[in-house]
Design an enzyme around this catalytic site. Sequence first.
Site, short mmCIF file in Angstrom:
data_model
loop_
_atom_site.label_atom_id
_atom_site.label_comp_id
_atom_site.label_asym_id
_atom_site.label_seq_id
_atom_site.Cartn_x
_atom_site.Cartn_y
_atom_site.Cartn_z
N GLU A 227 0.82 -1.22 0.00
CA GLU A 227 0.00 0.00 0.00
C GLU A 227 0.84 1.26 0.00
O GLU A 227 1.77 1.41 0.79
CB GLU A 227 -0.93 0.02 1.22
CG GLU A 227 -1.86 1.21 1.25
CD GLU A 227 -2.94 1.11 2.31
OE1 GLU A 227 -3.66 2.10 2.52
OE2 GLU A 227 -3.07 0.03 2.93
N LYS A 243 -8.48 -1.09 1.40
CA LYS A 243 -9.45 -1.42 2.43
C LYS A 243 -10.42 -2.42 1.84
O LYS A 243 -11.08 -2.15 0.83
CB LYS A 243 -10.18 -0.16 2.91
CG LYS A 243 -11.12 -0.35 4.08
CD LYS A 243 -10.40 -0.86 5.31
CE LYS A 243 -9.41 0.11 5.88
NZ LYS A 243 -8.80 -0.42 7.13
#
Length: 415
Positions: A227, A243
């Site tokens: 990420e 997410k």
Amino acid sequence: MVHETPLADHFPTPPSGSLPGAPASCQGRHRALTAFEWFCCDGGDPAKLVAEFLAGNGLDVRNIGRTATQVHPTGAGSLCGAALYVSAAAGSVMAGGPSGPPTPVPAIPDVYAVVHVHTADGAPSVQSPAQAHKSGEWRPGDQGLGEWWLGEWAPSWTPKEHAAAVDAVREAIGRGDVYQVNVVGHASAPYRGDPAAALRRVAALPGARYGGVLTGDGWALATASPETLVEVRGGRVITRPIKGTRPATEQGRRELLASAKERAEHVMIVDLERNDLARLPALGPVTVDELFAVRRWVNLWQAESVVSAPIVAPLDLADLLRAVCPGGSVTGAPKLAALAEINALEPVGRGVSMGGVGWVAPDYLDLGLSIRTVAVDGERVHAWAGGGITWDSDPTAEVEEAAAKAAPIRAALAA
């Protein structure tokens, strides 16, 4: 007190030669020149202090990334860039929140920056922790440097306690205190031997966009993070929040794409990241360039979006760090209220996890969010895992999701 330390030629760069976020063209041909350390107990503004350190060592972080990529000298002794690590605790301080519970790895600074210069082509620049130990620069306690052994994992909370924290977040959401909170658990295990190979295995996990190892005086961290916390390149600031998680099967992919709960949670964090960037007057209109794209990390599908904005005025690294740290996908919304919940619920600090780690170059920045990240000190290996909690979260499922995220890391360490 802030620490700035000139380093010897044989300062231990990662055993794999791979610093998180560093350019591939420079891997293996740079050496550390000087380091900056800041601990939460030092006081002051860590964003300002580390920016001053980097600027004082030749990196133009007062006007970062506004121009297109330029050609910079690469001869021996020329500036390459700097490794940069910011803990979750430091990020919270930058955002105006609490530093959180005590870290289980107090030897590791909360902000760490190491300026690197190029070496001559073919010149050796990489040293393993074992070699550095012999010269007194890597000191993994009294574990010795023999065959690798990893003991039993000891969690900082039980599954029941983790589930109770999920319920506590749901209650806070019901009261209107927060919309979403990310809760994280910690576990540690004793080890013996040289951790270098184990750290390399973690950094090499599939899908690790920021795979690499960063070492300090008697400690190291390894990240397999997929990420992007923040990237500055080509005149734009970019963040890629992740997410939403499912097993990397066809059924798991279908479930992730069809889950209203995961999509709502994801969109909430995308909005938070948009707001974080919109707070910076140096940026133009913030856009969502990609929404809820499914990416693979080891044996998991994860949903990722891309949020960006053009740089339209001088952008200071300190301002950028204050805006994006700690990452919204590992805090929650509203961010400061989520940080207060995290401070009240988590039994130990997040250490090297849920912060940022990467590279600052003369004309760009690339920091990964330090999820899927482990630390070793002189006695134990430390790992963290968690997930975002919303009103629809099921406590048992959240505990299982955290275990699924931790499993590949533990397997890589133990192999």
